[in-house]
Every structure is written in structure tokens, then in C-alpha cells.
Design an enzyme around this catalytic site. Structure first.
Site, mmCIF file in Angstrom:
data_model
loop_
_atom_site.group_PDB
_atom_site.id
_atom_site.type_symbol
_atom_site.label_atom_id
_atom_site.label_comp_id
_atom_site.label_asym_id
_atom_site.label_seq_id
_atom_site.Cartn_x
_atom_site.Cartn_y
_atom_site.Cartn_z
ATOM 1 N N ASP A 292 -7.826 -7.223 13.407
ATOM 2 C CA ASP A 292 -7.465 -8.558 13.868
ATOM 3 C C ASP A 292 -8.362 -9.019 15.017
ATOM 4 O O ASP A 292 -8.832 -10.157 15.042
ATOM 5 C CB ASP A 292 -5.998 -8.589 14.284
ATOM 6 C CG ASP A 292 -5.597 -7.379 15.122
ATOM 7 O OD1 ASP A 292 -6.496 -6.613 15.528
ATOM 8 O OD2 ASP A 292 -4.395 -7.201 15.375
ATOM 9 N N ASP B 278 0.821 -1.213 0.000
ATOM 10 C CA ASP B 278 0.000 0.000 0.000
ATOM 11 C C ASP B 278 0.856 1.265 0.000
ATOM 12 O O ASP B 278 0.361 2.343 0.330
ATOM 13 C CB ASP B 278 -0.913 0.013 1.237
ATOM 14 C CG ASP B 278 -2.278 -0.592 0.935
ATOM 15 O OD1 ASP B 278 -2.478 -1.063 -0.198
ATOM 16 O OD2 ASP B 278 -3.135 -0.607 1.833
#
Length: 704
Positions: A439, A286
Site C-alpha cells: 500500500d 487466498d
């Protein structure tokens, strides 16, 4: 007739020849001869110890004479003076370093350092409240000092007389009236609610301490009984054999502008001992820096030429941060051919047998959705900040994660160094960009669907710790604001889920409320606000066991998984209280959806584990194909010039909230001297110094 002796004669000799060597900081005395000719000699050495030859067997039992003792004492004094001089020079050097770093500092109110999308009003509101407490404490300190000089101590006859008798006229009488009104106000209206809040925080503190004690007992029982997850069937030793022992595995490496560590992570993953036909590596980049993007793409091409099954993916729009990156990668058409996905952040270096140690646990265990490995740190001894982080994370993995994994089959996914069953990810709804803790989000949703987790404490994956306080502070802000965002979003789903009552209670009461909300709340409120206030409002009290004994015991329990860190137990206790201001602020922003709750900043890496390898690889060819890729000289020169350029731009960050709290605690410590509260004074003094060091950014590396 008695024989006559001359004063210059040999028989009149009653001393000992002594050679004195004075070399700062060491000194020594050597006896060259003895008058009786017995040949006894001895050395007295100052910088290391003493060695005597034949001293115990001296004829006639003659000991050291006064002259020798005088020399020894003088030389000891000389050595002590040398030590004091060294300490003074070290203190001057430290003060100079502090002055230079502070002079190059920038405050956390600078526009360049403010989080994106955060309102300046929201950023300064918390700081303004702390400043208000600080100025009030300074005013009250002056008030109390003046009262102390007049003998108006709590419980004294002078103070009792002041409260019941009218004051005299004049300036002195006005001060007596004001002080009497203040004492009555604080005893009747301020002390009761403050004492109630203090008692509430103490109860929460004891509950959280009991939770930590139970976790430690669970960890002790696991060690005592040697409980550990055992796979149903070990994987075959030959990776080229293929078959069911080597299922299809997708490996993902999400990264963003991490030029310091991309090379080591790609090399480590490409060296995984797994059949090439059964593994695919996705480098999910990214990066918005063109140079970094080019370097990563070239590294992937080199490994492709070496035969690695690896692909490079780059997103033009960085939507959803890491969660969006992983979600985009899972939407690729070829993902359906893979059964498991392993995730490694850019600074993680799995060992070659990582998949062989984790994948077998999924065999014949269809309810298992996640296998999480433990982190190990390549730079845990780099500075004081990394040492304190190591203590925290060792407790987190060995105690919290292991105990929850063994007894509950659930824990929060750490975001990296884990292997997921792709079916479990899809069943839980896939990656969502709604929080900054994607997460934990996926782990909670998978748990609500009935999937089980396993934590492997004996499988480690190397990574880096943040070396600057700025990087660590931003990381902790994300880790403590995200869970509160998630709690707001997941609470209805938890209540409506089909899991058992005890699992729901564990999720709501322990996992979210106690460990994510109550812990930062009471840490900041009790030790940074209530304790200083009780110094100025002595009618409300905090007992010494709350201030000292229980925190010391909890710190001792926290440091048990890292026994080599015992010398840092006091700095650890003080630093944890210092970090409570960041954690409390993050918790509030996440709970009430303030602007900084959605801040995502990639943790700055230093590339400590690969710094030396980067240039050594240029000098030698690899002995085998899969050891490492060799960067070209042009790439190495670019990295070196970039690192030199950044090293010149390092500076300090001055943190206003921490500095304001430092002066608040130091002011309260001065007030505690008037009440002769020794334990409270030392705690407030050292805690104030800890806040001062952190506020001046003197605990870690300087930032760029």
C-alpha cells in the site's frame, strides 16, 4: 429538699439508643430515640454517604457522644479491613491467573512460532546482545553495591583517596584496585562515547518531538478554520438513476483464511448504496483451508442469488501475498470497463453511503488519484491492548493523515478503506510484490507521478484491532520492516523524479528517515539501552526533562485525538517504549534485508462485531433482500464447533527479548537508588514492569 432520682429512672437516661448493622462491606448506625423526646433521628451509612435528619436543629446543641463516635471509628476500621481483604484476594487471584498463563506459555524460540524463512541465527542474535547487557548490568550492580557499602560514592573523599593513593595488600586491597581501575576506565574511555551517543539521541528525540508538535498545530489549525475537502458536485440521491453521477466502480475484498469475519465484510459491501449495473464486487480469496474456502464460496453464491453483482476468485498459488492477489484481480479483462476501485480488507465494514461520500471528490478533479477514509474500531475497549492501539491510530488518522492530506496532498495509503482511480494505479506501475507494504509502495510511486491524495476524516469504516499481543507484534513488525525495504528500493526513483525539491525532501527526510527510521532507533536506544547504562556509568548523564517531561508532553499530544483515553496516558507512554524493541528489530531487518523482513502473516481476527449476529440471524428472516445473508444451520454449527475447539487450545507466548530487557531495566532501577536519582528510578522501575508484563504476554488475549 432536692428530689431524689433512682438510677433506673427514666430521667437518669443520658444515652441514645443505637442500632448497629454490620454487613460487609457496608455498615450503618441508626439512632432510634433521644432522651428529651424531641424525635430527632439520624443515620450514618457506610457504603455510600451519610444522611442526617434534624441533626442541625437538635435542642440544646447536643452533638454526638463519645460512644457514637467510637462506633463510627470502629465501623470505619471494619470497612477498611474489608477493603484490604478484597485487595488481597484480588492480588491472589491475579497471581494465580499469571501463574496459569505462564505455565501454559511457549517461548518465542519455539519452532512452531518462528517466522517462515527466518534463520535461527538471525532470530537469536539480537536476543544474545540484550542478554549480554543484562549479565553485565547484574555484575556491575553487585560491584557498585559493594563499593557503596564501603562509602565510595561518586565525588566523596573516600573515592578521591582511592584514585590517587595506592591500595593496601590483601583481598580488600585487590577489590580497591579493581574498583579504582573500573572508575578510571569508565570515566576516561566509556563515558565520553556514551555521552556522545546519548546527546545524539536526545537531539533526534527533540527533532521528532518538534515534528509531532508541528503536526498537532497543523491539526489544530484545520479544526479552527474547519478545513475539509469538499466535492465539486454531490452525488444524486437515487442510485437507480445511473448516469455520470454513478461511475463504474470495482470493489475488491482480499482475504486469506479469515473465517471469523468474511461474512460481515461481504454483507457490508453488498449493501453499498450504488446501482447494481455500475458496481462489481470481487471476493479475492487466498485461503488454503478447504473448509474456509467452501464457506466463503457459499456465501458469495447466496448473494449472487439475491441479485448482488459479485464474483469469487481463488488463487491456487499464493504468490506475492496481498499485492499478488490484487495484481491478479486487476489483470481480469473486464477491469477496463471500470473507472475506480475500492479496496476493503476482510474485517472492514463500510457504511452503505461509503461510495457516495468518496466518489464525488473525483468529479472534475483529474489530478486526484486516491481518496482515503478513516478507520473506526468495533473492539477498541476490549482490553488494555486495544485501548492503547486506539490512541496510536487516532493520532495517525486525525493528525498525521489529515495534516499531510490537507497541506501536501500526499500520505501513505492505509491499504484498505480507500478508493483509487484505476488510471492512477496503472500510471504508477500497478501492484508490486517487492515489499510487505504494497500500500505504501503504490502510494509513493503514484505521488512521484504527480497524483494527489485526499483524506476524509469524517468518513469512517468499521474494522477490528488485534486483541492479542502476538498478532499486534507481527503486524507492527510488518509495518516497520516494509518501509525500510521500500526506502532502499525507492530512493533512486525519488532522486530522479520530476517532483519539486520540497516534496523530495519531505519524502526522504520526514516520511522515511524521521518517522520510519529515526523514531524506532532513538526510542529503543535512548530509553532501553543508554538510560540503563548511565546508571552504571554515572559520568554520562541524561537529564530529568529527557526522561520524564518531554516524553510526558509527547504522550499528552498523542492522546489529544482520543480524549476519553486520558486515564491511560501513563500505560500508553510505557507501552510505546516497550514496543520499541519490536519496531527497532523490524526496522533493522528491513534496512539490511534480513530474513524476517519478508515475513507476511495475516493479522488474526476475532470477529467481535459479528459474533452475536451469526447465531441471531438463524432465528429470524431478513426483512428486506439486501440486509444480510442468512447462514444455514450446518454452517453455523461448523463455525461454533471450530471456535470451541480453538478456545481450548489458547496459550501464552513468552517473549525472551522483552523479559531480558525487563530484568535489565529493573536492575538499573536498583542501581539508581544508590545514586538517589528519584525520577530515573521511577521511570526505570515502571518501564521494567511494563516489559515484564509484555514479556509474559499478560497485556492482551491469549493466542491459539
Amino acid at each position: 429538699m432536692a428530689p431524689s432520682f433512682h438510677w433506673w429512672g427514666k430521667d437518669d437516661y443520658r444515652g441514645t439508643s443505637v442500632v448497629v448493622k454490620m454487613e460487609n462491606p457496608n455498615w450503618s448506625i441508626s439512632e432510634m430515640s433521644s432522651p428529651s423526646g424531641d424525635g430527632n433521628e439520624y443515620d450514618v451509612a457506610g457504603g455510600g454517604g451519610r444522611e442526617f435528619a434534624g441533626v442541625g436543629a437538635r435542642k440544646g446543641g447536643r452533638g454526638k457522644n463519645a460512644k457514637q463516635i467510637t462506633w463510627v471509628l470502629l465501623l470505619k476500621a471494619h470497612r477498611a479491613a474489608g477493603c484490604l481483604t478484597s485487595l488481597a484476594s484480588a492480588a491472589v487471584g491475579l497471581a494465580s491467573a499469571v501463574r496459569r498463563r505462564v505455565a501454559a506459555g511457549r517461548t518465542d524460540s519455539d519452532s512452531a512460532s518462528s517466522p517462515p524463512g527466518e534463520s535461527p541465527v538471525l532470530r537469536t542474535r539480537f536476543y544474545s546482545c540484550i542478554k549480554l547487557f543484562l549479565w553485565l548490568s547484574v555484575l556491575l550492580l553487585g560491584f557498585e553495591v559493594a563499593a557503596y557499602l564501603k562509602g565510595w560514592h561518586l565525588g566523596t573523599t573516600e573515592l578521591q583517596r582511592l584514585l590517587v593513593m595506592p591500595a593496601s595488600f590483601g583481598a580488600s586491597g585487590l577489590f580497591e584496585t579493581l574498583y579504582a581501575e573500573w572508575v578510571q576506565l569508565r570515566s576516561e574511555y566509556i563515558a565520553p562515547p556514551l555521552q556522545f551517543l546519548a546527546n545524539t539521541c536526545v537531539i533526534l528525540f527533540l527533532i521528532q518531538s518538534a515534528d509531532r508538535l508541528i503536526l498537532c498545530l497543523g491539526c489544530f489549525w484545520i479544526r479552527f478554520k474547519k478545513i475539509q475537502p469538499v466535492p465539486m458536485q454531490a452525488v444524486a440521491k437515487d442510485p437507480e438513476s445511473g448516469g455520470d453521477d454513478f461511475p463504474m466502480v470495482l470493489v475488491q475484498i482480499p482475504m486469506c483464511n479469515e473465517k471469523e469475519v468474511y461474512q460481515q465484510s461481504i454483507a457490508a459491501v453488498c449493501n453499498l448504496d450504488w446501482p447494481r449495473s455500475n458496481i462489481l464486487i470481487q471476493v479475492l480469496d487466498d485461503s488454503d483451508d478447504p473448509m474456509t474456502r467452501t464457506m466463503i464460496e457459499e456465501e458469495v453464491e447466496k448473494w449472487q442469488q439475491n441479485g448482488a453483482h459479485i464474483v469469487y476468485r481463488h488463487r491456487v498459488l499464493r504468490e506475492g501475498y496481498k499485492a499478488g492477489n490484487l495484481k491478479s484481480a486487476m489483470n481480469c479483462g473486464y477491469v477496463k470497463d471500470y473507472e475506480f476501485v475500492a479496496i476493503f480488507d476482510a474485517d472492514f465494514q463500510p457504511s452503505p453511503d461509503f461510495l457516495k461520500q468518496t466518489i464525488p471528490h473525483f468529479k472534475e478533479n483529474e489530478e486526484l488519484g486516491l481518496v482515503q477514509a478513516r478507520w473506526a474500531f468495533v473492539n477498541k475497549g476490549e482490553n488494555l491492548l486495544t485501548r492503547l492501539q486506539n490512541i496510536n491510530l487516532c493520532f495517525h488518522f486525525e493528525v498525521e493523515q489529515q495534516v499531510n492530506g490537507v497541506y501536501l496532498n500526499f500520505f501513505g495509503f492505509n491499504g484498505t478503506a480507500g478508493v483509487w482511480r484505476i488510471k492512477a494505479l496503472e500510471d504508477a506501475g500497478g501492484w508490486l510484490e517487492r515489499t510487505t507494504v504494497e500500500d505504501m509502495d503504490i502510494a509513493v510511486r503514484a505521488h512521484l507521478k504527480g497524483w494527489k491524495f485526499i483524506f476524509l476524516n469524517d468518513v469512517e469504516c468499521l474494522c477490528e484491532l488485534p486483541e492479542s499481543y502476538e498478532a499486534y507484534r507481527k503486524q507492527q513488525h510488518r509495518w516497520h520492516s516494509g518501509p525500510m525495504q521500500l526506502f532502499r528500493l525507492c530512493l533512486p526513483d525519488i532522486v530522479r523524479s520530476k517532483i519539486g525539491f520540497w516534496k523530495k525532501s519531505n519524502l526522504i527526510l520526514l516520511f522515511f528517515l524521521l518517522r520510519k527510521l529515526i523514531l524506532p532507533f532513538y526510542s529503543f536506544t535512548l530509553f532501553c539501552i543508554i538510560l540503563p547504562m548511565t546508571m552504571f556509568i554515572p559520568e554520562a548523564e541524561l537529564p530529568a526533562w529527557v526522561v520524564c517531561y518531554v516524553p510526558a508532553t509527547m504522550s499528552f499530544l498523542s492522546i489529544l485525538p482520543a480524549p476519553r483515553s486520558f486515564p491511560f496516558i501513563v500505560p500508553y507512554l510505557l507501552f510505546e517504549n516497550t514496543m520499541s524493541v519490536t519496531k527497532f528489530s523490524a526496522m533493522i531487518s528491513g534496512l539490511f534485508q534480513l530474513g524476517s523482513a519478508y515475513e507476511w502473516v495475516v493479522t488474526k481476527k476475532s470477529g467481535r462485531s459479528s459474533e452475536g449476529d451469526l447465531f441471531s440471524l438463524v432465528k429470524k428472516e431478513p426483512k428486506q433482500q439486501r440486509v444480510a445473508s442468512v447462514p444455514d444451520l450446518e454452517t453455523v454449527a461448523k463455525v461454533e464447533s471450530q471456535l470451541k475447539k480453538e478456545s481450548k487450545q489458547k496459550h501464552n507466548r513468552i517473549y525472551r527479548k522483552e523479559l531480558a530487557l525487563a530484568f535489565l531495566l529493573l536492575t538499573a532501577s536498583l542501581r539508581s537508588l544508590l545514586s538517589a536519582q528519584g525520577m530515573h528510578f521511577y521511570f526505570l522501575l515502571f518501564q521494567g514492569i511494563s516489559f515484564l508484563l509484555v514479556g509474559l504476554d499478560l497485556i492482551g488475549e491469549q493466542i491459539v
